[in-house]
Structures are given as structure tokens and as C-alpha cells.
Design an enzyme around this catalytic site. Sequence first.
Site, PDB file in Angstrom:
ATOM      1  N   CYS A  32      34.067  42.037  36.655  1.00  0.00           N
ATOM      2  CA  CYS A  32      33.570  40.864  37.390  1.00  0.00           C
ATOM      3  C   CYS A  32      32.180  40.451  36.922  1.00  0.00           C
ATOM      4  O   CYS A  32      31.960  39.322  36.492  1.00  0.00           O
ATOM      5  CB  CYS A  32      33.558  41.215  38.876  1.00  0.00           C
ATOM      6  SG  CYS A  32      32.722  40.035  39.901  1.00  0.00           S
ATOM      7  N   GLU A  52      31.020  55.826  36.593  1.00  0.00           N
ATOM      8  CA  GLU A  52      31.306  54.612  35.811  1.00  0.00           C
ATOM      9  C   GLU A  52      31.194  54.960  34.331  1.00  0.00           C
ATOM     10  O   GLU A  52      30.204  55.510  33.883  1.00  0.00           O
ATOM     11  CB  GLU A  52      30.321  53.501  36.206  1.00  0.00           C
ATOM     12  CG  GLU A  52      30.363  52.259  35.338  1.00  0.00           C
ATOM     13  CD  GLU A  52      31.749  51.625  35.205  1.00  0.00           C
ATOM     14  OE1 GLU A  52      32.357  51.285  36.221  1.00  0.00           O
ATOM     15  OE2 GLU A  52      32.230  51.495  34.047  1.00  0.00           O
ATOM     16  N   ALA A  86      36.010  59.549  34.117  1.00  0.00           N
ATOM     17  CA  ALA A  86      36.617  60.495  35.054  1.00  0.00           C
ATOM     18  C   ALA A  86      38.110  60.618  34.787  1.00  0.00           C
ATOM     19  O   ALA A  86      38.760  59.651  34.388  1.00  0.00           O
ATOM     20  CB  ALA A  86      36.392  60.019  36.483  1.00  0.00           C
ATOM     21  N   TYR A 109      43.882  30.105  37.609  1.00  0.00           N
ATOM     22  CA  TYR A 109      42.600  29.394  37.633  1.00  0.00           C
ATOM     23  C   TYR A 109      41.726  29.660  36.402  1.00  0.00           C
ATOM     24  O   TYR A 109      40.950  28.794  35.992  1.00  0.00           O
ATOM     25  CB  TYR A 109      41.833  29.766  38.918  1.00  0.00           C
ATOM     26  CG  TYR A 109      41.355  31.210  38.904  1.00  0.00           C
ATOM     27  CD1 TYR A 109      40.057  31.534  38.578  1.00  0.00           C
ATOM     28  CD2 TYR A 109      42.228  32.269  39.175  1.00  0.00           C
ATOM     29  CE1 TYR A 109      39.627  32.853  38.536  1.00  0.00           C
ATOM     30  CE2 TYR A 109      41.819  33.580  39.127  1.00  0.00           C
ATOM     31  CZ  TYR A 109      40.516  33.862  38.816  1.00  0.00           C
ATOM     32  OH  TYR A 109      40.102  35.170  38.756  1.00  0.00           O
ATOM     33  N   LYS A 155      31.482  31.787  35.584  1.00  0.00           N
ATOM     34  CA  LYS A 155      30.826  30.804  36.454  1.00  0.00           C
ATOM     35  C   LYS A 155      29.539  30.269  35.824  1.00  0.00           C
ATOM     36  O   LYS A 155      29.114  29.160  36.123  1.00  0.00           O
ATOM     37  CB  LYS A 155      30.559  31.391  37.837  1.00  0.00           C
ATOM     38  CG  LYS A 155      31.675  31.073  38.818  1.00  0.00           C
ATOM     39  CD  LYS A 155      32.935  31.878  38.626  1.00  0.00           C
ATOM     40  CE  LYS A 155      34.151  31.144  38.187  1.00  0.00           C
ATOM     41  NZ  LYS A 155      35.331  32.017  38.033  1.00  0.00           N
ATOM     42  N   HIS A 203      24.721  15.806  59.334  1.00  0.00           N
ATOM     43  CA  HIS A 203      24.903  14.481  58.729  1.00  0.00           C
ATOM     44  C   HIS A 203      23.675  14.126  57.907  1.00  0.00           C
ATOM     45  O   HIS A 203      22.565  14.347  58.370  1.00  0.00           O
ATOM     46  CB  HIS A 203      25.094  13.427  59.814  1.00  0.00           C
ATOM     47  CG  HIS A 203      25.092  12.031  59.257  1.00  0.00           C
ATOM     48  ND1 HIS A 203      26.209  11.486  58.651  1.00  0.00           N
ATOM     49  CD2 HIS A 203      24.107  11.091  59.178  1.00  0.00           C
ATOM     50  CE1 HIS A 203      25.913  10.256  58.242  1.00  0.00           C
ATOM     51  NE2 HIS A 203      24.639   9.993  58.542  1.00  0.00           N
ATOM     52  N   GLY A 227      31.422  52.631  31.882  1.00  0.00           N
ATOM     53  CA  GLY A 227      30.779  51.537  31.139  1.00  0.00           C
ATOM     54  C   GLY A 227      29.575  51.032  31.906  1.00  0.00           C
ATOM     55  O   GLY A 227      28.651  51.782  32.203  1.00  0.00           O
TER      56      GLY A 227
HETATM   57  C1  LIG Z   1      37.487  35.455  33.001  1.00  0.00           C
HETATM   58  C2  LIG Z   1      37.635  36.032  34.372  1.00  0.00           C
HETATM   59  C3  LIG Z   1      37.130  35.326  35.455  1.00  0.00           C
HETATM   60  C4  LIG Z   1      37.262  35.837  36.742  1.00  0.00           C
HETATM   61  N1  LIG Z   1      36.770  35.107  37.795  1.00  0.00           N
HETATM   62  C5  LIG Z   1      36.929  35.565  39.055  1.00  0.00           C
HETATM   63  C6  LIG Z   1      36.435  34.825  40.157  1.00  0.00           C
HETATM   64  O1  LIG Z   1      35.842  33.765  39.993  1.00  0.00           O
HETATM   65  N2  LIG Z   1      36.626  35.311  41.392  1.00  0.00           N
HETATM   66  C7  LIG Z   1      37.271  36.493  41.618  1.00  0.00           C
HETATM   67  O2  LIG Z   1      37.420  36.888  42.778  1.00  0.00           O
HETATM   68  N3  LIG Z   1      37.738  37.234  40.585  1.00  0.00           N
HETATM   69  C8  LIG Z   1      37.586  36.805  39.321  1.00  0.00           C
HETATM   70  N4  LIG Z   1      38.043  37.559  38.262  1.00  0.00           N
HETATM   71  C9  LIG Z   1      38.761  38.825  38.532  1.00  0.00           C
HETATM   72  C10 LIG Z   1      37.787  39.974  38.779  1.00  0.00           C
HETATM   73  O3  LIG Z   1      36.924  40.127  37.673  1.00  0.00           O
HETATM   74  C11 LIG Z   1      38.558  41.271  39.019  1.00  0.00           C
HETATM   75  O4  LIG Z   1      39.550  41.062  39.976  1.00  0.00           O
HETATM   76  C12 LIG Z   1      37.620  42.366  39.532  1.00  0.00           C
HETATM   77  O5  LIG Z   1      36.633  42.650  38.575  1.00  0.00           O
HETATM   78  C13 LIG Z   1      38.401  43.644  39.869  1.00  0.00           C
HETATM   79  O6  LIG Z   1      37.520  44.569  40.395  1.00  0.00           O
HETATM   80  P1  LIG Z   1      37.798  46.143  40.355  1.00  0.00           P
HETATM   81  O7  LIG Z   1      36.625  46.781  41.021  1.00  0.00           O
HETATM   82  O8  LIG Z   1      39.154  46.417  40.856  1.00  0.00           O
HETATM   83  O9  LIG Z   1      37.842  46.507  38.815  1.00  0.00           O
HETATM   84  P2  LIG Z   1      36.866  46.245  37.587  1.00  0.00           P
HETATM   85  O10 LIG Z   1      35.922  45.144  37.835  1.00  0.00           O
HETATM   86  O11 LIG Z   1      37.748  46.147  36.398  1.00  0.00           O
HETATM   87  O12 LIG Z   1      36.010  47.584  37.522  1.00  0.00           O
HETATM   88  C14 LIG Z   1      36.592  48.804  37.187  1.00  0.00           C
HETATM   89  C15 LIG Z   1      35.518  49.713  36.610  1.00  0.00           C
HETATM   90  O13 LIG Z   1      36.038  51.023  36.475  1.00  0.00           O
HETATM   91  C16 LIG Z   1      35.548  51.592  35.289  1.00  0.00           C
HETATM   92  N5  LIG Z   1      36.491  52.649  34.886  1.00  0.00           N
HETATM   93  C17 LIG Z   1      37.779  52.514  34.499  1.00  0.00           C
HETATM   94  N6  LIG Z   1      38.314  53.712  34.257  1.00  0.00           N
HETATM   95  C18 LIG Z   1      37.351  54.629  34.489  1.00  0.00           C
HETATM   96  C19 LIG Z   1      37.299  56.047  34.413  1.00  0.00           C
HETATM   97  N7  LIG Z   1      38.364  56.768  34.048  1.00  0.00           N
HETATM   98  N8  LIG Z   1      36.135  56.660  34.700  1.00  0.00           N
HETATM   99  C20 LIG Z   1      35.037  55.949  35.078  1.00  0.00           C
HETATM  100  N9  LIG Z   1      35.037  54.591  35.165  1.00  0.00           N
HETATM  101  C21 LIG Z   1      36.177  53.956  34.890  1.00  0.00           C
HETATM  102  C22 LIG Z   1      35.500  50.412  34.308  1.00  0.00           C
HETATM  103  O14 LIG Z   1      34.584  50.667  33.261  1.00  0.00           O
HETATM  104  C23 LIG Z   1      35.048  49.276  35.227  1.00  0.00           C
HETATM  105  O15 LIG Z   1      33.653  49.123  35.235  1.00  0.00           O
HETATM  106  C24 LIG Z   1      37.903  37.093  36.950  1.00  0.00           C
HETATM  107  C25 LIG Z   1      38.382  37.822  35.858  1.00  0.00           C
HETATM  108  C26 LIG Z   1      38.255  37.301  34.578  1.00  0.00           C
HETATM  109  C27 LIG Z   1      38.770  38.087  33.412  1.00  0.00           C
END
Ligand SMILES: Cc1cc2nc3c(=O)[nH]c(=O)nc-3n(C[C@H](O)[C@H](O)[C@H](O)COP(=O)(O)OP(=O)(O)OC[C@H]3O[C@@H](n4cnc5c(N)ncnc54)[C@H](O)[C@@H]3O)c2cc1C
Length: 467
Positions: A42, A34, A114, A182, A51, A437, A36
Site C-alpha cells: 500500500c 517485516e 518469517a 479501479y 494516488k 453552504h 521488506g
Molecule cells: C497500484 C495499486 C493501487 C492500490 N490502490 C489502493 C487504494 O487506493 N485503496 C486501497 O484500499 N487499496 C489499494 N491497493 C491495494 C492495497 O495495496 C492492498 O490491498 C494492501 O496493501 C494489502 O495489505 P496487506 O497488509 O494485506 O498486505 P501488504 O500491503 O502486501 O503487506 C504485506 C507485508 O508482508 C511482508 N511479508 C510477506 N511475507 C513475509 C514474511 N514471510 N516475513 C515477513 N514479512 C513478510 C511484505 O514484505 C509486505 O510488506 C492498491 C494496490 C495496488 C497494486
Amino acid sequence: MVEKRDLMVIGGGPGGYHAALRAAQLGKQVTLIEQGEIGGACLNEGCIPSKILTHFASEFRKQGHLQKMGMVMGEASIDLAKLKSFREEKIKGLRAGVEGLLRSRGVEVINGTASFLSENRIGIESGHQFSLFEFKQAIVAIGGKMVYPPGISMESPFVLTEREALTMTEIPEGLIVSGHDYVAIEIAAAYAALGSTVTLLMEGRLPFDQSIEREMKRLLKKQKVSVVTEVTIMSVSDDGGVEVDYESSAGTRQVNGTHLVLCGKSEADLSRAGLDRLPLECEGGKIKVDGEGRTSIPGVWAIGDVTPGPGLAIKAIKEGKVAAGAIAGDKGEVDLEWLPAIVQMDPPVACAGWSEEEAENRGYEVVCSEYPFRANGFAGLKEETDGMIKIVSEKGTSLILGIHMIGSGAVELISAGVLGLEMAARAEDFTFPLYPHPSSNEALMEAVEELTGHAVHLQRRRKKAVQ
Ligand SMILES: Cc1cc2nc3c(=O)[nH]c(=O)nc-3n(C[C@H](O)[C@H](O)[C@H](O)COP(=O)(O)OP(=O)(O)OC[C@H]3O[C@@H](n4cnc5c(N)ncnc54)[C@H](O)[C@@H]3O)c2cc1C
């Protein structure tokens, strides 16, 4: 020197960390990278902070009801600085929880960026250090990047992204929210509850069954959110505030506000982890995968926002678990047919399955029922009577095809709906069991009973006897 690893997960968002934990549970040696913060978009910027804001807004709206019941409190006001520390503390706590789980499962966590060097090699950059790894399997879980409409200056202090909108330090006086799903609705409804004058400009229609869309619009209007749908923004100018020119079916209009929030669309950025160096098959700019997360390159898997489909943590989590299972030799599948759609406005919206229109377009002859929450005793005592449940079923078989709700408790209630849809439930499967209920659950049961006109708590006009 090249270090060797069995399974490397790139990205510690909901997709990546669920995959890492599940693979470790199934006996795999897992390395998670990771760049960050663990928890990804999320936990740190999306689902959780949004939320916290929507929960805060909906609790703030409850004051009148609580005082009416006899709860004595002073005049409530809003302290956004305190909300900020609450949010930061919660996020920190949740993140520490996930980090603890990863530790307890023996997942090796590397902090760094990575980059794929070949189909089985990854380089990791961490500060001044660069390490080289060779893997047997890798799961790409790097998420997406937000893309915003072109031609609008994001540099302006009056133009915010959806993530910035979640952490504002003052309640904006006049808020314009522009978006397509949403996220925009949640931000608009939350700030309206906290006192902003809000205009919501939606790119398309509200993406729900038409009965729910009508009820949402009615309730948002009641909460003083002006909703305009099927909007195209023509121009934005900012000078001590914002002026937005847009086009909709009503023609060209202008709206002024103190701030404009732009809600983006999640797209994949394959240059991020050197993925553009690999001969990966893509679909609409995202990595193409099969039902278990396999990409076109053997040993390379992909999950979450970097793959096609809606950008939701719900999807990323499921895909993470399924891919990890498949790597460990289990059989699984990601099936998004009954993916619930949620909006955490007040009252919340939760839907699963097909709308009436969709079911008809798929060739079904449908029977629908609508049941208002005002007929539910539990909703009545909480004074949360706004909203309704709509059931879509197949005529003749009473197979349930869609469950759509707007009302208090909808987000929890929809799980019963999703389970029913998954098990191909018929109306009887919902009406036969016993329900707690008094509870909102009874509204779901009666909504299904109403398919045959048998909901007990709906008043009906008596038919006049024929003389
Ligand atoms: C305002 C907002 C509200 C949301 N609310 C909801 C909700 O209520 N319910 C819901 O289901 N979804 C919600 N989402 C969507 C949800 O946040 C994303 O769909 C979800 O985080 C995607 O997960 P992921 O694991 O694919 O990627 P991410 O959460 O984006 O995680 C990817 C990770 O990979 C890391 N990364 C990237 N490139 C590299 C690299 N080269 N090397 C190492 N690390 C790397 C990043 O730093 C990051 O931490 C919301 C999004 C937003 C913006």
C-alpha cells in the site's frame, strides 16, 4: 534457544501495522516482523504512489480553469524526475511516521523473513542470522502476490505491471491499459490527462451501477480514453512498441501502442511464510477466517490480502484492528457489506451499497434518483460540474440501499453515505440535518430530496394548464 513472545504479527503492510498498533494500544506486547519495508504494498508500491500520480494528473488538468480565474502562470510542462523525488520523499516520510508510531507504542520490529515451523513456532531469517520464536498468538498479514494473464512476456521493455506504470520516467505516447478494476481505470485516466493516447481494455464491465458506468464511459471518452469492456486478450507482440489482439462483443480487433500496462489480480502465496506446512483451512486459495480473523488453527489469525475478499487496504486495515481487538478480549466484527468502491479518476467515482440492479435482484422494489453536479452551486463556481449522484432506495420505506457518485469531492462525500447505510438511514435522515453552504454536500442532500422530486435546484418543465 527459543525466544518466547505473546503476539507476533507477520507482515508490516497496512493490515499488519494497524494490527500491531491497535494490539499495543490495548496493552499487548507485540512483535512485528517485516522482510521488506514497513507500509507494505500500500505505502510503497500501491495506494500511495498511485494516488500521487492521480493527484498530479488531476491538478495538471486544472490549469485552464485556474488561468481563466486570473491565476497567471507560464506554460506548464511535466517533469517526471521531480515527481519521482516528490513521491520518494513522501513515501519515506509516511514510512518514517509509521515506524515512529510503532516505536512510540513499544512494538518490537524485527527485520527479517518469517516462516512457520509449527502451529506455535516461527523461524526468522535475517541475513545470515536465524532465530527461533514461540508465540501464544500470531497474526498472518503477508499480503498477496500479483498474478498476470499467462502468455504475455513480462520481460519486454514495452510491457509493464501496474506498479511499474506508476513510476514511468516518460509520458508514454500510446498507452494500452489492460485490467479488471479501479487500478486500470486510474492509470488510464491519469496518463490521458498527462497527454498519452490511451486505450483501456477492461476484462469485464466497469464494475458500477449502470448509470455511473454510462457517465464514466462518457467522461473517459471526453478525456480521450477509448474504453472497451468485456475484453479477452488473444495475443501481444512487441517490437519497438506493442500490438494487442483482443476479442470483445464487437469481434476481434487490434490496437497498437508504445506500451502495454497489465494490471494483475492479488492472490495469496501460502508458500511464502511456510504456511503450506500448517493444516490451515483455505477458501479459493486464501486463508479462511471468521468475522474476527481467526483461522482454523487456534492462536493463528489472518488479515488483509491473504484472506478472502477484495484486495484493498480498506479491508486489511479494518481486519487488522478487529483481530487485534479480539486478541485483547474486545468483541468486533468485519462486515464488508458497505465497503466503498473508489476510483481516483478526474472526477472521482465513489460508491457504497447496492446498485439499482443488485437491489432489485435482492427482491427490493426500488425508487432511484439522479442528481447532476451541474445543479450544485459550489461545483459550478469551481467549474467541476461533470458527474452525478444516484440514490437507490426502497419504495414505501425510503430506506437508503445504495449511494453512487461520480463528481468532484465524491471520495470525501461517500463517508456520509457509508455512515447512513450503516445506520439504516431513510431518506429523511439525509434531508433533515443542516448542510454546510456552499458545498458539494448539498448535492448529496438534494440527490436524496430528488427521490420525491423535491430537489430545489433541478429545473423542471411546467405542466401546461388544462383549458
Ligand atoms: C497500484 C495499486 C493501487 C492500490 N490502490 C489502493 C487504494 O487506493 N485503496 C486501497 O484500499 N487499496 C489499494 N491497493 C491495494 C492495497 O495495496 C492492498 O490491498 C494492501 O496493501 C494489502 O495489505 P496487506 O497488509 O494485506 O498486505 P501488504 O500491503 O502486501 O503487506 C504485506 C507485508 O508482508 C511482508 N511479508 C510477506 N511475507 C513475509 C514474511 N514471510 N516475513 C515477513 N514479512 C513478510 C511484505 O514484505 C509486505 O510488506 C492498491 C494496490 C495496488 C497494486
